[in-house]
Design an enzyme around this catalytic site. Structure first.
Site, PDB file in Angstrom:
ATOM      1  N   ARG A 238      -1.110  -4.798   0.918  1.00  0.00           N
ATOM      2  CA  ARG A 238      -1.339  -5.844  -0.081  1.00  0.00           C
ATOM      3  C   ARG A 238      -0.279  -5.691  -1.169  1.00  0.00           C
ATOM      4  O   ARG A 238       0.052  -4.558  -1.569  1.00  0.00           O
ATOM      5  CB  ARG A 238      -2.730  -5.719  -0.706  1.00  0.00           C
ATOM      6  N   GLU A 267       0.755 -14.838  -3.695  1.00  0.00           N
ATOM      7  CA  GLU A 267       1.038 -15.498  -2.406  1.00  0.00           C
ATOM      8  C   GLU A 267       0.500 -16.921  -2.439  1.00  0.00           C
ATOM      9  O   GLU A 267      -0.611 -17.122  -2.945  1.00  0.00           O
ATOM     10  CB  GLU A 267       0.379 -14.720  -1.268  1.00  0.00           C
ATOM     11  N   HIS A 286       3.126 -13.150   4.938  1.00  0.00           N
ATOM     12  CA  HIS A 286       1.816 -12.556   5.244  1.00  0.00           C
ATOM     13  C   HIS A 286       1.359 -12.940   6.663  1.00  0.00           C
ATOM     14  O   HIS A 286       0.385 -13.676   6.838  1.00  0.00           O
ATOM     15  CB  HIS A 286       0.769 -12.981   4.194  1.00  0.00           C
TER      16      HIS A 286
HETATM   17  N1  LIG Z   1      -0.201  -7.772   6.438  1.00  0.00           N
HETATM   18  C1  LIG Z   1      -1.264  -8.214   7.077  1.00  0.00           C
HETATM   19  O1  LIG Z   1      -1.292  -9.335   7.574  1.00  0.00           O
HETATM   20  C2  LIG Z   1      -2.455  -7.342   7.217  1.00  0.00           C
HETATM   21  C3  LIG Z   1      -2.745  -6.370   6.289  1.00  0.00           C
HETATM   22  N2  LIG Z   1      -3.832  -5.574   6.437  1.00  0.00           N
HETATM   23  C4  LIG Z   1      -4.106  -4.542   5.434  1.00  0.00           C
HETATM   24  O2  LIG Z   1      -4.199  -3.285   6.085  1.00  0.00           O
HETATM   25  C5  LIG Z   1      -5.297  -2.583   5.551  1.00  0.00           C
HETATM   26  C6  LIG Z   1      -5.758  -1.518   6.529  1.00  0.00           C
HETATM   27  O3  LIG Z   1      -6.414  -2.076   7.643  1.00  0.00           O
HETATM   28  P1  LIG Z   1      -7.129  -1.094   8.720  1.00  0.00           P
HETATM   29  O4  LIG Z   1      -6.175  -0.076   9.217  1.00  0.00           O
HETATM   30  O5  LIG Z   1      -7.833  -1.949   9.691  1.00  0.00           O
HETATM   31  O6  LIG Z   1      -8.189  -0.384   7.760  1.00  0.00           O
HETATM   32  P2  LIG Z   1      -8.870   1.036   7.896  1.00  0.00           P
HETATM   33  O7  LIG Z   1     -10.054   0.990   7.003  1.00  0.00           O
HETATM   34  O8  LIG Z   1      -9.052   1.389   9.331  1.00  0.00           O
HETATM   35  O9  LIG Z   1      -7.775   2.043   7.294  1.00  0.00           O
HETATM   36  C7  LIG Z   1      -7.512   2.167   5.937  1.00  0.00           C
HETATM   37  C8  LIG Z   1      -6.937   3.552   5.687  1.00  0.00           C
HETATM   38  O10 LIG Z   1      -6.541   3.645   4.326  1.00  0.00           O
HETATM   39  C9  LIG Z   1      -7.016   4.882   3.794  1.00  0.00           C
HETATM   40  N3  LIG Z   1      -7.176   4.806   2.351  1.00  0.00           N
HETATM   41  C10 LIG Z   1      -8.070   4.085   1.635  1.00  0.00           C
HETATM   42  N4  LIG Z   1      -7.890   4.313   0.323  1.00  0.00           N
HETATM   43  C11 LIG Z   1      -6.881   5.203   0.220  1.00  0.00           C
HETATM   44  C12 LIG Z   1      -6.233   5.842  -0.882  1.00  0.00           C
HETATM   45  N5  LIG Z   1      -6.620   5.617  -2.141  1.00  0.00           N
HETATM   46  N6  LIG Z   1      -5.227   6.687  -0.620  1.00  0.00           N
HETATM   47  C13 LIG Z   1      -4.847   6.949   0.658  1.00  0.00           C
HETATM   48  N7  LIG Z   1      -5.407   6.373   1.740  1.00  0.00           N
HETATM   49  C14 LIG Z   1      -6.415   5.518   1.510  1.00  0.00           C
HETATM   50  C15 LIG Z   1      -8.347   5.101   4.535  1.00  0.00           C
HETATM   51  O11 LIG Z   1      -8.756   6.452   4.546  1.00  0.00           O
HETATM   52  P3  LIG Z   1      -9.585   7.107   3.327  1.00  0.00           P
HETATM   53  O12 LIG Z   1     -10.586   6.069   2.916  1.00  0.00           O
HETATM   54  O13 LIG Z   1     -10.173   8.328   3.917  1.00  0.00           O
HETATM   55  O14 LIG Z   1      -8.583   7.413   2.292  1.00  0.00           O
HETATM   56  C16 LIG Z   1      -7.932   4.678   5.939  1.00  0.00           C
HETATM   57  O15 LIG Z   1      -7.243   5.721   6.584  1.00  0.00           O
HETATM   58  C17 LIG Z   1      -6.311  -3.671   5.207  1.00  0.00           C
HETATM   59  O16 LIG Z   1      -7.220  -3.255   4.210  1.00  0.00           O
HETATM   60  C18 LIG Z   1      -5.434  -4.809   4.743  1.00  0.00           C
HETATM   61  O17 LIG Z   1      -5.237  -4.728   3.347  1.00  0.00           O
HETATM   62  C19 LIG Z   1      -4.657  -5.708   7.514  1.00  0.00           C
HETATM   63  C20 LIG Z   1      -4.424  -6.664   8.445  1.00  0.00           C
HETATM   64  C21 LIG Z   1      -3.310  -7.570   8.381  1.00  0.00           C
HETATM   65  O1  LIG Z   2      -4.252  -9.473   5.737  1.00  0.00           O
HETATM   66  C1  LIG Z   2      -4.988  -9.728   6.629  1.00  0.00           C
HETATM   67  C2  LIG Z   2      -6.261  -9.120   6.843  1.00  0.00           C
HETATM   68  O2  LIG Z   2      -6.858  -9.383   7.909  1.00  0.00           O
HETATM   69  O3  LIG Z   2      -6.739  -8.377   5.974  1.00  0.00           O
END
Ligand SMILES: NC(=O)C1=CN([C@@H]2O[C@H](COP(=O)(O)OP(=O)(O)OC[C@H]3O[C@@H](n4cnc5c(N)ncnc54)[C@H](OP(=O)(O)O)[C@@H]3O)[C@@H](O)[C@H]2O)C=CC1
Ligand SMILES: O=CC(=O)O
Length: 325
Positions: A238, A267, A286
């Site tokens: 994000r 955005e 995005h």
């Molecule tokens: N560009 C795009 O179109 C897209 C973007 N995204 C973004 O990707 C993100 C991740 O998706 P996804 O992998 O499915 O989500 P997950 O919940 O599987 O993974 C998120 C990871 O981030 C870690 N995390 C959360 N807070 C922190 C922190 N403060 N410091 C370090 N690590 C942290 C979590 O571990 P822990 O909580 O243990 O720290 C976890 O490992 C979404 O939230 C979205 O914002 C997703 C889809 C499409």
């Molecule tokens: O940014 C996309 C999402 O699925 O989150």
């Protein structure tokens, strides 16, 4: 089962819309489309379910929607909502984790390759008619294979990216999360480290963590100063996780070789944003999950979530508050 009032606030494929219309009364109004905001606001007082994405469902919206029971987001990220506030109001918040994981990891790796090998820049060079001799060092790129991949956020997408990097491109992987997780890779291919170590040791730093109060502004001047000279930052998470002014400084002063950005503070990216025209920035609108197959899978999952939750059943994926840290 009685028919409920559903507000669809983003376009759905016709067959998914039909699934909802079969069971419920539907109003379609996308507040981001000119002329539809009034209809959106007018539908809120009776709405019991909502399905859509990319529009903030804030206190103002919720106050207008006292009958709301379910929101089904066509996204994995939940930063358009205040999930804990919804939970306190008894509103079920559903989302679409998993079905987009591999597709988003593909795009993140595409940005790694494109920034390092200067794909977009060289495409412009050819199109602009500048290719009139063999290219010299000024247009060379940098190798990707064997370089160190740093991943901030090692959840579903972070791990899928690590697989591509470690097993496809022989890259050592460093990753950081708050909660320790095993790498899921063969011994020695990926290491959990601190945020500082990811920043200091990686050639590519890829952000794929949620936008939360903790991660807003996480990457600022001090973090850029820790990065290796010539590092490449990829933001697939994000926009507000990165301080844009500090990013521009890091690009200007040569700290960063390039940045691949799929997400921005605002955005769509404003026309006057300096990031839009910066030569070292690869800017995408995005599109992490934007393939035909995956957007369809997300819409299907979000529709199923909505229908299950309105039937009082467990949706495929719903937010539940994390235990206090
Ligand atoms: N560009 C795009 O179109 C897209 C973007 N995204 C973004 O990707 C993100 C991740 O998706 P996804 O992998 O499915 O989500 P997950 O919940 O599987 O993974 C998120 C990871 O981030 C870690 N995390 C959360 N807070 C922190 C922190 N403060 N410091 C370090 N690590 C942290 C979590 O571990 P822990 O909580 O243990 O720290 C976890 O490992 C979404 O939230 C979205 O914002 C997703 C889809 C499409
Ligand atoms: O940014 C996309 C999402 O699925 O989150």
């Amino acid at each position: 089962m009685s028919r409920r009032q559903v507000l669809v606030y983003r376009q759905l494929p016709p067959d998914q819309l039909a699934r909802i219309q079969q069971e419920h009364d539907v109003v379609i109004a996308n507040p981001r489309v000119a002329g539809q905001k009034d209809a959106f606001l007018k539908a809120l007082p009776t709405a019991e379910g909502m399905i859509g994405s990319s529009y903030p469902i804030d206190e103002e919206v919720l106050t207008l929607a006292p009958r709301l029971e379910v929101i089904s987001s066509i996204s994995v990220g939940l930063d358009q909502f205040s999930p804990d506030a919804l939970h306190r109001r008894g509103i079920t918040l559903c989302h679409t984790p998993g079905v987009l994981t591999e597709t988003v990891a593909d795009l993140l790796f595409a940005m790694v390759l494109a920034t390092s090998r200067r794909v977009a820049e060289l495409d412009r060079y050819v199109r602009e008619g500048q290719w009139n001799r063999s290219v010299g060092e000024d247009l060379y790129g940098w190798d990707v294979h064997g370089k160190t991949m740093g991943i901030l956020g090692y959840g579903r997408i972070g791990q899928a990216l690590a697989h591509r990097a470690a097993l496809g491109f022989n890259m050592p992987v460093l990753y950081h999360t708050r909660t320790p997780v095993p790498s899921g890779l063969p011994e020695g291919r990926a290491q959990p480290v601190t945020l500082r170590e990811v920043l200091m040791q990686s050639d590519f730093i890829v952000l794929v963590l949620p936008l939360t109060e903790q991660t807003r502004g996480l990457i600022g001047p001090q973090e850029f100063a820790l990065m290796k000279p010539g590092a490449i930052l990829i933001n697939g998470a994000r926009g507000p996780i990165v301080q844009e002014a500090a990013l521009l400084q890091a690009l200007e002063h040569g700290q960063l070789r390039a940045a691949g950005l799929d997400v921005f503070d605002i955005e769509p990216l404003p026309v006057d944003s300096l990031l839009r025209t910066h030569p070292k920035v690869l800017a995408l609108p995005h599109v992490g999950s934007a393939t035909h197959e995956t957007r369809r899978a997300m819409c299907e999952m979000a529709t199923t979530n909505l229908l299950l939750a309105l039937q009082g059943k467990q949706p495929l994926a719903a937010y539940s508050p994390a235990p206090a840290r």
